[in-house]
Write an enzyme that holds these catalytic residues in place. Structure first.
Site, short mmCIF file in Angstrom:
data_model
loop_
_atom_site.label_atom_id
_atom_site.label_comp_id
_atom_site.label_asym_id
_atom_site.label_seq_id
_atom_site.Cartn_x
_atom_site.Cartn_y
_atom_site.Cartn_z
N PHE B 122 0.85 -1.19 0.00
CA PHE B 122 0.00 0.00 0.00
C PHE B 122 0.88 1.23 0.00
O PHE B 122 2.05 1.16 0.38
CB PHE B 122 -0.90 0.00 1.25
CG PHE B 122 -2.37 0.06 0.95
CD1 PHE B 122 -2.98 -0.90 0.18
CD2 PHE B 122 -3.16 1.10 1.45
CE1 PHE B 122 -4.35 -0.85 -0.09
CE2 PHE B 122 -4.53 1.16 1.19
CZ PHE B 122 -5.12 0.17 0.41
N GLN B 235 -7.94 14.88 4.28
CA GLN B 235 -7.36 14.05 3.21
C GLN B 235 -8.31 13.93 2.01
O GLN B 235 -9.46 13.56 2.17
CB GLN B 235 -7.06 12.65 3.74
CG GLN B 235 -6.49 11.72 2.68
CD GLN B 235 -5.90 10.46 3.29
OE1 GLN B 235 -6.61 9.54 3.64
NE2 GLN B 235 -4.59 10.44 3.43
N HIS B 237 -8.68 11.67 -1.00
CA HIS B 237 -8.21 10.39 -1.53
C HIS B 237 -8.00 10.57 -3.03
O HIS B 237 -8.87 11.12 -3.70
CB HIS B 237 -9.25 9.31 -1.25
CG HIS B 237 -8.74 7.91 -1.44
ND1 HIS B 237 -8.43 7.42 -2.68
CD2 HIS B 237 -8.50 6.92 -0.55
CE1 HIS B 237 -8.02 6.16 -2.54
NE2 HIS B 237 -8.05 5.84 -1.26
N LEU B 251 -15.56 5.90 -3.52
CA LEU B 251 -14.16 5.49 -3.38
C LEU B 251 -13.75 4.36 -4.31
O LEU B 251 -14.48 3.41 -4.51
CB LEU B 251 -13.92 5.07 -1.92
CG LEU B 251 -12.46 4.83 -1.56
CD1 LEU B 251 -11.70 6.14 -1.60
CD2 LEU B 251 -12.36 4.22 -0.19
N GLU B 254 -7.43 2.03 -2.73
CA GLU B 254 -5.98 2.11 -3.00
C GLU B 254 -5.42 0.71 -3.30
O GLU B 254 -4.34 0.58 -3.88
CB GLU B 254 -5.29 2.73 -1.78
CG GLU B 254 -3.82 3.02 -1.99
CD GLU B 254 -3.24 3.86 -0.86
OE1 GLU B 254 -3.97 4.70 -0.29
OE2 GLU B 254 -2.06 3.67 -0.54
N ARG B 285 -0.94 9.41 -0.24
CA ARG B 285 -2.18 9.89 -0.84
C ARG B 285 -2.14 11.38 -1.18
O ARG B 285 -2.68 11.80 -2.19
CB ARG B 285 -3.34 9.61 0.12
CG ARG B 285 -3.67 8.15 0.18
CD ARG B 285 -4.79 7.87 1.14
NE ARG B 285 -5.16 6.45 1.06
CZ ARG B 285 -6.07 5.88 1.82
NH1 ARG B 285 -6.72 6.60 2.73
NH2 ARG B 285 -6.36 4.61 1.68
N HIS B 350 -12.07 12.51 1.79
CA HIS B 350 -12.13 11.15 2.30
C HIS B 350 -11.96 11.03 3.81
O HIS B 350 -12.64 10.25 4.46
CB HIS B 350 -11.03 10.34 1.61
CG HIS B 350 -11.00 8.89 1.96
ND1 HIS B 350 -12.10 8.07 1.76
CD2 HIS B 350 -10.04 8.10 2.49
CE1 HIS B 350 -11.79 6.84 2.15
NE2 HIS B 350 -10.56 6.84 2.62
N ARG B 385 -2.55 10.83 6.32
CA ARG B 385 -2.67 9.44 6.78
C ARG B 385 -2.28 8.47 5.68
O ARG B 385 -2.64 8.66 4.52
CB ARG B 385 -4.12 9.15 7.20
CG ARG B 385 -4.36 7.70 7.57
CD ARG B 385 -5.74 7.48 8.13
NE ARG B 385 -6.81 7.55 7.16
CZ ARG B 385 -7.15 6.56 6.32
NH1 ARG B 385 -6.46 5.43 6.31
NH2 ARG B 385 -8.16 6.71 5.49
#
Lengths: 245, 572
Positions: B122, B235, B237, B251, B254, B285, B350, B385
């Site tokens: 990730f 954030q 995304h 969404l 990821e 991100r 997000h 994050r």
């Protein structure tokens, strides 16, 4: 922009009527978008549930043109828009208001099911192929559409004696967990009344997660109940074994 | 006077039933506390259910070199070193244990060849670290916690919204709310309260967040006198759906990139090469979101104004197995077969890195008796994050909050509640019914979303932020005059009238914090201050209500101890 008519149930436990609302139709629009448009511009008190708008939470269940659907996954362009699109609440549960129904019975049934109980001294290793079939059951998003179409609940209202497909899926997920050691077979036979199901597969047809509810969950569980309670040969074998212990 | 209302008494009241709230409830019950859980939706529908990619935990099942130190370092780097380092340390150390616990409670993760929990790559994580179940990890987690909690016997108050925290002498005494179904009010007396209400994304137009995400926890805590921290860090995304219009913002996990997905612009160029050639699509991100935004802005966007994300070079069966819900999402909603061609994606609001200021060990806020965890709390993620660090955050700090709230409750008697606070809240809630004239709360909400999207988005500039503050003032005035139609029974318009107030409070907090931070860091990008600033890098923005006004001040961060400093210095 193209327009469509939504014909929505407006009312509560005391009854209600179908009301028409005109909404603009944008490309890729789903029924939930249309309902939100009504809420945002014409009827701010329209009662409905939704959360993720992506088919992951199972909140927005309703009956669209008589078909039990997640409204967030029902495209407007899949419907005949020359006619009004009828949206009604799920029939098997008491209406609270408009499209919101009282689904609390489901949460009561869930409480009866003994949780996952690892076998004693178990090693925490599992193979993917053993996990695969259980993961299918764990996909359930609790939209309760299967409960809504099950005729044992919908037509015969056996809520006191029958658990419904959702909870057979849940029990299957526990019973077939590679490391689980609890026995839920008596529960299936008695409190959840699995015998009432005559495998018409209505539940499987409406499942938005495409879980093979009847074939993979209910039938194997029915077989386990039969083996436990109704198989004369197995009964004798068990007797001998338990006597030998 | 409270006889007028249905009243419940608990030791610990948990507000919010996502991963953090449920984990807190389980822990508080394990400590012997009487626990009540209040949630706005039905149980099991909270935002955790939508988490897709996985839980970050340095279990080293796939990459054996992984350990908590590397996870700690990745988290701090991802957060541009503004993180509360003690939270980042605890989080990295405790996540593996929390994941194992889930497995022992019945969760079924995808497996490695030798039968352990499988982990995937990730963004921003050095090693394959995310424990997952295809792309529906959050569902597995919330169902596991929910069943555990139900079996332990917590009281759940579903479809119940909290209107205010009740305090006596500057300490928590409970909360006041209403049943969404009937519109009747309800009083919760409690010795301690755990705030686990999640984020604030519904204040933006393009968002992955549901109707619930209206900043209730942040606003309620602020109104009761608790500090908010670093509210500017919102954030976006990088990958939300952008086409068709109805699905904009939904969404796209990821995990698509984690499994090898490639981002390209309209000329087929793999543009991440120009932004982060080392990590490419698996950059953090904030970087990827800015990259896509910039590509579009400079005329290199995809057909509908985003970027192409392609996983179709992987075998179709593999894609369907590892990303089943993405496969269905695009097939059903966008007529795109992701095993055969690219998706179109763009940034979507997000997650909130800022929130209620908490103590690292105990999740205690600055208001005695109030605890906060999960997205509602701030500190762990700093300025940005990492994907996968949210689900682990919920477990690690949900548990710590539940533990500390139960401990606190053991030491005190049941506080009495202040009827004046209840009456004031009741009057405020009923006021929109009494107005003969006024606009729909939905109209004000739409304008709020437009304003925040346009003026307080990915890239910010002083002029826009100042304009936003003026707009927010006007919107507040309009929100105070909205009219509600219909009855008190299950009336979303009425509920929106109240949620709007919370959104306005957090929107203001975000905007004044963003205006103050004259640098770019993580998710906060200032066009007029495009660089990191060392002074700001060691400062938190704090927000508190003083004499009815929102007051902002800065506070220095604490220096890292040598051993942690050492970890950060190691190059990996």
């Amino acid at each position: 922009m193209a327009e469509a008519t939504l014909r929505i149930f407006r009312g509560d436990q005391g009854g209600g009527t179908m009301k028409d609302y005109r909404v603009p139709v944008a490309p890729g629009m789903v029924v939930l978008d249309a309902l939100h448009h009504v809420q945002g511009h014409q009827a701010p008190d329209l009662g409905l549930r939704w959360n993720c708008k992506a088919g992951k939470c199972g909140s927005c269940s309703a009956e669209v043109n008589g078909r039990p659907r997640l409204t967030c996954k029902t495209r407007m362009d899949s419907l005949d828009l020359t006619q009004p699109v009828e949206v009604r609440p799920m029939k098997s549960f008491p209406v609270i208001k408009d499209l919101a129904t009282d689904v609390s019975w489901n949460y009561q049934v869930n409480k009866k099911i003994p949780p996952f109980q690892p076998r004693e001294g178990v090693e925490w290793k599992m193979q993917q192929h053993d996990v695969d079939r259980v993961q299918e059951f764990r996909k359930c998003i609790e939209c309760f559409l299967c409960q809504n179409v099950c005729h044992v609940l919908r037509d015969h209202d056996k809520k006191a004696e029958f658990g419904g497909p959702r909870f057979f899926v849940r029990v299957a997920g526990l019973e077939m967990h590679p490391l689980d050691g609890a026995d839920r077979i008596p529960l299936l036979k008695d409190a959840l009344g699995i015998g009432y199901c005559n495998i018409t597969k209505c539940c499987t047809e409406v499942c938005p997660e495409e879980i093979h509810i009847t074939d993979n969950a209910i039938i194997p569980l029915k077989e386990r109940v039969v083996d436990e309670y109704y198989d004369p040969v197995l009964k004798i074998v068990k007797k001998i074994f338990s006597a030998g212990r | 006077m409270t006889d007028r209302f249905e009243t419940h008494e608990h030791d610990v009241l948990i507000i919010g039933a996502g991963g953090a709230g449920l984990r807190a409830a389980i822990e508080a019950m394990a400590q012997g506390a009487r626990v009540g859980v209040v949630c706005k939706s039905l149980l099991g529908k909270a935002h955790t259910v939508m988490a897709e990619g996985g839980i970050a935990a340095a279990m080293a099942n796939v990459d054996t070199a992984d350990d908590w130190r590397t996870h700690f370092r990745d988290t701090m780097r991802g957060g541009k070193f503004l993180n509360n380092w003690r939270m980042a340390q605890l989080h990295a150390q405790e996540s593996p244990e929390r994941v194992k616990e889930l497995e022992h409670w019945g969760a079924l993760f995808d497996r490695t060849q030798d039968g352990n929990i499988l982990q995937r790559a990730f963004g921003g994580h050095t090693y394959k670290r995310l424990c997952h179940v295809g792309d529906r990890t959050g569902l597995e987690m919330i169902r596991t916690l929910q069943d555990r909690g139900v079996q332990m016997g917590f009281d759940v108050f579903m479809e119940c919204t909290i209107l205010r925290l009740l305090t006596v002498g500057g300490r928590i005494a409970g909360a006041f709310g209403y049943w969404r179904e009937t519109g009747r009010f309800v009083v919760f007396k409690a010795k301690s309260v755990v705030m686990a209400t999640g984020g604030i994304g519904k204040a933006w137009k393009v968002t992955s967040n549901s109707w619930e995400y209206t900043g209730d926890g942040e606003a309620l805590a602020y109104e009761a006198g608790a500090d908010l921290l670093d509210m500017e860090f919102v954030q976006f995304h990088p990958t939300g759906m952008i086409w068709p219009p109805g699905v904009a913002g939904i969404l796209v996990t990821e995990a698509v990139r984690g499994e090898g997905g490639i981002l390209t612009n309209k000329s087929g160029e793999r543009f991440m090469q120009r932004y982060d050639s080392k990590r490419m699509e698996l950059s953090t991100r904030d970087e990827v979101a800015r990259a896509i935004y910039t590509e579009v802005k400079e005329g290199r966007g995809s057909e509908h104004g985003g970027a192409y994300l392609d996983i179709s070079h992987k075998p179709a069966d593999y894609v369907k197995k590892k990303l089943p819900s993405m496969y269905h999402q695009f097939k059903d909603l966008a007529d795109v077969d992701i095993t055969a061609g690219p998706m179109e994606v763009g940034p979507t609001c997000h997650y909130m890195m800022g929130g209620i200021r908490v103590d690292a060990e105990t999740a205690r806020s600055t208001l005695p008796g109030l605890y906060a965890c999960g997205e509602a709390a701030a500190g762990l993620h700093g300025a940005n994050r990492l994907g996968g660090n949210s689900l682990s955050d919920l477990l690690v700090f949900g548990r710590r909050a539940g533990l500390a709230a139960a401990e606190y409750a053991k030491g005190i008697a049941q506080p009495s509640v202040d009827t004046a606070q209840i009456e004031e809240s009741e009057r405020g809630m009923l006021a929109p019914f009494e107005r003969a004239e006024g606009e729909s709360p939905y109209a004000v909400h739409r304008d709020l979303q437009e304003a925040m999207q346009d003026l307080v988005g990915i890239f910010r500039v002083e002029e826009d932020l100042k304009k936003a503050l003026v707009e927010l003032q006007k919107l507040r005035a309009r929100a105070n005059r909205v009219k509600v139609e219909g009855s008190r029974m299950f009336n979303p318009g009425w509920h929106m009238a109240r949620d709007l107030q919370h959104m306005l409070t957090v929107a203001q907090a975000v905007t004044i914090s963003a205006l103050a931070r004259k640098e770019s860091r993580g998710a906060h990008s200032r066009i007029d201050f495009p660089k990191n600033d060392d002074t700001w890098g060691k400062q938190n923005n704090l927000i508190r209500k003083e004499r009815g006004e929102m007051v902002l001040r800065q506070e220095s961060t604490r220096d890292l101890p040598d051993d942690l400093q050492q970890i950060l210095a190691e190059e990996k």
